[in-house]
Design an enzyme around this catalytic site. Sequence first.
Site, mmCIF file in Angstrom:
data_model
loop_
_atom_site.group_PDB
_atom_site.id
_atom_site.type_symbol
_atom_site.label_atom_id
_atom_site.label_comp_id
_atom_site.label_asym_id
_atom_site.label_seq_id
_atom_site.Cartn_x
_atom_site.Cartn_y
_atom_site.Cartn_z
ATOM 1 N N GLY A 289 19.358 -15.303 4.837
ATOM 2 C CA GLY A 289 18.734 -16.537 4.383
ATOM 3 C C GLY A 289 18.549 -17.566 5.481
ATOM 4 O O GLY A 289 17.461 -18.104 5.676
ATOM 5 N N ASP B 150 23.376 -8.014 12.716
ATOM 6 C CA ASP B 150 23.320 -7.741 11.278
ATOM 7 C C ASP B 150 23.496 -6.246 11.083
ATOM 8 O O ASP B 150 23.109 -5.462 11.943
ATOM 9 C CB ASP B 150 21.970 -8.192 10.689
ATOM 10 C CG ASP B 150 22.042 -8.425 9.187
ATOM 11 O OD1 ASP B 150 21.817 -9.565 8.754
ATOM 12 O OD2 ASP B 150 22.325 -7.456 8.448
ATOM 13 N N ASN C 276 17.375 -10.134 -2.024
ATOM 14 C CA ASN C 276 17.222 -10.911 -0.783
ATOM 15 C C ASN C 276 15.878 -11.648 -0.730
ATOM 16 O O ASN C 276 15.733 -12.657 -0.052
ATOM 17 C CB ASN C 276 17.259 -9.999 0.450
ATOM 18 C CG ASN C 276 18.550 -9.221 0.600
ATOM 19 O OD1 ASN C 276 18.567 -8.168 1.217
ATOM 20 N ND2 ASN C 276 19.630 -9.727 0.045
ATOM 21 N N LEU C 277 14.872 -11.064 -1.418
ATOM 22 C CA LEU C 277 13.490 -11.490 -1.167
ATOM 23 C C LEU C 277 13.204 -12.914 -1.632
ATOM 24 O O LEU C 277 12.241 -13.530 -1.184
ATOM 25 C CB LEU C 277 12.525 -10.509 -1.844
ATOM 26 C CG LEU C 277 12.681 -9.049 -1.389
ATOM 27 C CD1 LEU C 277 11.745 -8.145 -2.184
ATOM 28 C CD2 LEU C 277 12.408 -8.905 0.102
ATOM 29 N N GLN C 278 14.027 -13.432 -2.544
ATOM 30 C CA GLN C 278 13.848 -14.782 -3.074
ATOM 31 C C GLN C 278 14.025 -15.841 -1.984
ATOM 32 O O GLN C 278 13.605 -16.966 -2.118
ATOM 33 C CB GLN C 278 14.852 -14.936 -4.236
ATOM 34 C CG GLN C 278 15.186 -16.330 -4.679
ATOM 35 C CD GLN C 278 16.547 -16.768 -4.156
ATOM 36 O OE1 GLN C 278 17.053 -16.212 -3.176
ATOM 37 N NE2 GLN C 278 17.137 -17.769 -4.793
ATOM 38 N N ARG C 279 14.652 -15.508 -0.855
ATOM 39 C CA ARG C 279 14.893 -16.515 0.185
ATOM 40 C C ARG C 279 14.848 -15.991 1.608
ATOM 41 O O ARG C 279 14.705 -16.774 2.540
ATOM 42 C CB ARG C 279 16.259 -17.187 -0.044
ATOM 43 C CG ARG C 279 17.417 -16.218 0.137
ATOM 44 C CD ARG C 279 18.711 -16.739 -0.423
ATOM 45 N NE ARG C 279 19.772 -15.760 -0.249
ATOM 46 C CZ ARG C 279 19.876 -14.636 -0.953
ATOM 47 N NH1 ARG C 279 18.993 -14.356 -1.878
ATOM 48 N NH2 ARG C 279 20.847 -13.786 -0.725
ATOM 49 N N LYS D 61 17.798 -4.497 7.922
ATOM 50 C CA LYS D 61 17.258 -5.834 8.171
ATOM 51 C C LYS D 61 16.831 -5.994 9.624
ATOM 52 O O LYS D 61 15.854 -6.692 9.916
ATOM 53 C CB LYS D 61 18.300 -6.905 7.805
ATOM 54 C CG LYS D 61 18.452 -7.078 6.313
ATOM 55 C CD LYS D 61 19.326 -8.272 5.959
ATOM 56 C CE LYS D 61 19.440 -8.352 4.440
ATOM 57 N NZ LYS D 61 20.404 -9.384 4.016
ATOM 58 N N ASP E 140 27.715 -16.169 5.922
ATOM 59 C CA ASP E 140 27.879 -16.632 4.542
ATOM 60 C C ASP E 140 29.311 -16.520 4.042
ATOM 61 O O ASP E 140 29.543 -16.463 2.859
ATOM 62 C CB ASP E 140 26.954 -15.828 3.617
ATOM 63 C CG ASP E 140 27.270 -14.340 3.666
ATOM 64 O OD1 ASP E 140 28.233 -13.974 4.361
ATOM 65 O OD2 ASP E 140 26.559 -13.557 3.020
ATOM 66 N N CYS F 140 32.903 -17.484 -8.819
ATOM 67 C CA CYS F 140 31.767 -16.595 -8.600
ATOM 68 C C CYS F 140 30.560 -17.032 -9.419
ATOM 69 O O CYS F 140 29.426 -16.921 -8.986
ATOM 70 C CB CYS F 140 32.172 -15.173 -8.933
ATOM 71 S SG CYS F 140 33.347 -15.062 -10.288
ATOM 72 N N CYS G 153 32.376 -9.072 -16.915
ATOM 73 C CA CYS G 153 31.539 -10.086 -16.276
ATOM 74 C C CYS G 153 30.378 -9.354 -15.648
ATOM 75 O O CYS G 153 29.878 -8.379 -16.204
ATOM 76 C CB CYS G 153 32.350 -10.908 -15.280
ATOM 77 S SG CYS G 153 33.127 -9.929 -13.989
#
Lengths: 405, 94
Positions: free
Chosen positions: A48, A69, A77-80, A93, A137, A195, A363
Amino acid sequence: MPTLTPPLPALSNDEILRYSRHLIMPEVGMDGQRKLKAARVLCIGAGGLGSPLALYLTAAGVGTLGLVDFDVVDYTNLQRQILHTTADVGRKKLDSAAEKLKAINPFLNLRTFETRLTSANALDLFRDFDVVADGTDNFPTRYLVNDACVLTGKPNVYGSIFRFEGQASVFATEDGPCYRCLYPEPPPPGLVPSCAEGGVLGILPGLVGVIQATETIKLILGQGDSLAGRLLLVDALGMKFRELKLRKNPDCPVCGKNPTITQLIDYEEFCGIRGQEATAPAAGSASSATTPAGAASPQPDVPSISVDELKKKLDANEDVFILDVREPHEYQICNLNGHLIPLNDLPRRLSELDPTREIVAHCKMGGRSAKAVKFLLDSGFKNVHSLTGGVAAWADKIDPKMPKY
Amino acid sequence: MTEVQIPSPLRQYTGKQSTVTVPGKTVGDALTALVGQHPDLQRHLYNDDGKLRAFVNVYVNDEDMRYLDKEATPLTDGDTISIVPSIAGGKGIV
Ligand SMILES: [Zn+2]
């Protein structure tokens, strides 16, 4: 940062044309552009924050870019992570990044490191670069990057994001504070925001990563006022930018007057997650160069049940009470028709549960439900199990039509 | 009265409020009043010995209270307290 010493590399006519909008600004000019070309920036993570960082540094003409990486692109991942496209899902990546970056700027000298950043390799890696940009992260890698920057004398361009808030600063400059001056210790794993509180607004790494890229370029050019000594807080929801003063702590264990940390340590142990599933990549995780953040939450060892066993019980019409401990917005994505009590609400909603019935808590992946089962056992419940792998496992093994998230 | 800025990881313990207004002549008073209004914050801000946790930084306006008078730092009307916990990244649901 260590000043780039002449002779600086020359620019070709093609490069002069490409960077003309820099060259006609006195703050950059030919000298500045040549400094950029001479500069070597190491970017930790191609996710990100790493995406906008790498894209803009490449476009701006940073000569050597290192990328660390070991992850593979997945759909979440593609959302950001704008380095990667739908067609890249399943690719490394680094391969995906290399293709995009080379396409933007063929003059880039890209060095890729397909590895987890560790105490064993960080110092050697950092020595070959002038600036380190931290796009990780998780806490162990944050402290590792910081300490390695202090020990090698490389500035640490820091950015961090959570939901719709971000932080940015420049640590470990010659006279400036480091990350440990700000936060001497990481939060214990159990107190990492739950979480269910995870997630991040897709544009936020863009905002913060571009701030990091800006600071990196200013360091290289030696222009402007660096964020060193300041912590920038970004609130995307309120669209507010605030800054706080940071001071170098004379008692800082790594950059203070009498440092106690003079070599790299075991950062997972330091962050209290040794012995957890720190190295097992969580399914569908969007992790970067390092430990999946989900693993930072310790999972108590509790009675569990597999999705296959649960399916058998349900098919046999056994009396099983399904307790869903996720958040309401997750329940809306998919559910097992369970009774919804978010983990945080469990203590005050205990009366909704019948201790005489068999309870299966679940969950998304099994982390929160393990905590719920631990809590229920401590509260006197006897017949409770945590569903291993959560709804994610149910979607994988039992109901392929169930959406995954 | 002092406005306390609540960071998003802790808003689940303040009924989703991003700012909480509290009385108090010092930072310590204000934080006590904050926890009084929102008891769930207690274990996230303080350890078992009642000390502020090391990863929770408290600022008065733009200054870290560790470099002022810590909890004894006096407040004047219109001051803003910011609670700034460490955040590592943003993703992942377990
Ligand atoms: Zn320090």
